[in-house]
Scaffold this motif. Sequence first.
Motif, mmCIF file in Angstrom:
data_model
loop_
_atom_site.group_PDB
_atom_site.id
_atom_site.type_symbol
_atom_site.label_atom_id
_atom_site.label_comp_id
_atom_site.label_asym_id
_atom_site.label_seq_id
_atom_site.Cartn_x
_atom_site.Cartn_y
_atom_site.Cartn_z
ATOM 1 N N UNK A 95 -3.918 5.271 -0.342
ATOM 2 C CA UNK A 95 -4.923 5.449 -1.396
ATOM 3 C C UNK A 95 -4.817 4.425 -2.528
ATOM 4 N N UNK A 96 -3.720 3.673 -2.564
ATOM 5 C CA UNK A 96 -3.537 2.683 -3.625
ATOM 6 C C UNK A 96 -2.919 1.400 -3.085
ATOM 7 N N UNK A 97 -3.463 0.306 -3.564
ATOM 8 C CA UNK A 97 -2.909 -1.011 -3.268
ATOM 9 C C UNK A 97 -2.279 -1.526 -4.553
ATOM 10 N N UNK A 98 -0.981 -1.766 -4.531
ATOM 11 C CA UNK A 98 -0.276 -2.362 -5.665
ATOM 12 C C UNK A 98 -0.158 -3.849 -5.378
ATOM 13 N N UNK B 67 -5.097 -0.950 -7.307
ATOM 14 C CA UNK B 67 -6.482 -0.784 -6.877
ATOM 15 C C UNK B 67 -6.558 0.474 -6.028
ATOM 16 N N UNK B 68 -7.445 1.395 -6.403
ATOM 17 C CA UNK B 68 -7.629 2.609 -5.608
ATOM 18 C C UNK B 68 -8.449 2.293 -4.369
ATOM 19 N N UNK B 69 -8.001 2.833 -3.242
ATOM 20 C CA UNK B 69 -8.640 2.563 -1.958
ATOM 21 C C UNK B 69 -9.176 3.843 -1.337
ATOM 22 N N UNK C 174 0.864 -1.176 0.000
ATOM 23 C CA UNK C 174 0.000 0.000 0.000
ATOM 24 C C UNK C 174 0.899 1.222 0.000
ATOM 25 N N UNK C 175 0.538 2.227 -0.817
ATOM 26 C CA UNK C 175 1.354 3.443 -0.832
ATOM 27 C C UNK C 175 1.240 4.182 0.501
ATOM 28 N N UNK C 176 2.078 5.197 0.688
ATOM 29 C CA UNK C 176 2.188 5.869 1.992
ATOM 30 C C UNK C 176 0.888 6.484 2.496
#
Length: 130
Positions: A43-46, A94-96, A38-40
């Motif tokens: 907001x995004x799950x890679x 995936x946008x979170x 997950x980015x810092x």
Amino acid sequence: MKKKVLIVIGIIITALLILFLGTGVTKNPKVTIINYSVNEDGSELNFTIGIPDSIGYTRGYKNKGGGVKSHYLNFYNTFGGINSSWGAKFDYVLELDEDDTEIYFNRTGGGYELVLEKNEETGEWERPNK
């Protein structure tokens, strides 16, 4: 005679097009998650997927949930047949939303399996305990 040959050729070409394009609209229920981060800002799950069978590739997914709480991901096979790698993807984003709590992958028979969940105490995404 030429007309019959043209009709047969047309039927063969149509059948091949249906086979080629038809495979790309079928769901792949055997997708597994291999790695994720997950980015810092959360907001995004890679994530990277794998398929345990020796054949089959995915070209993308559709999110049937999300926005708040759960994401239901349907993965789709590549065009061109079961073992065609044309357009294959293994890495996705995936946008979170901050309220999202679960991620499910589609399975055979139209059901879904929980693959990641957000820990209520830590806020970290993790694989579910089975």
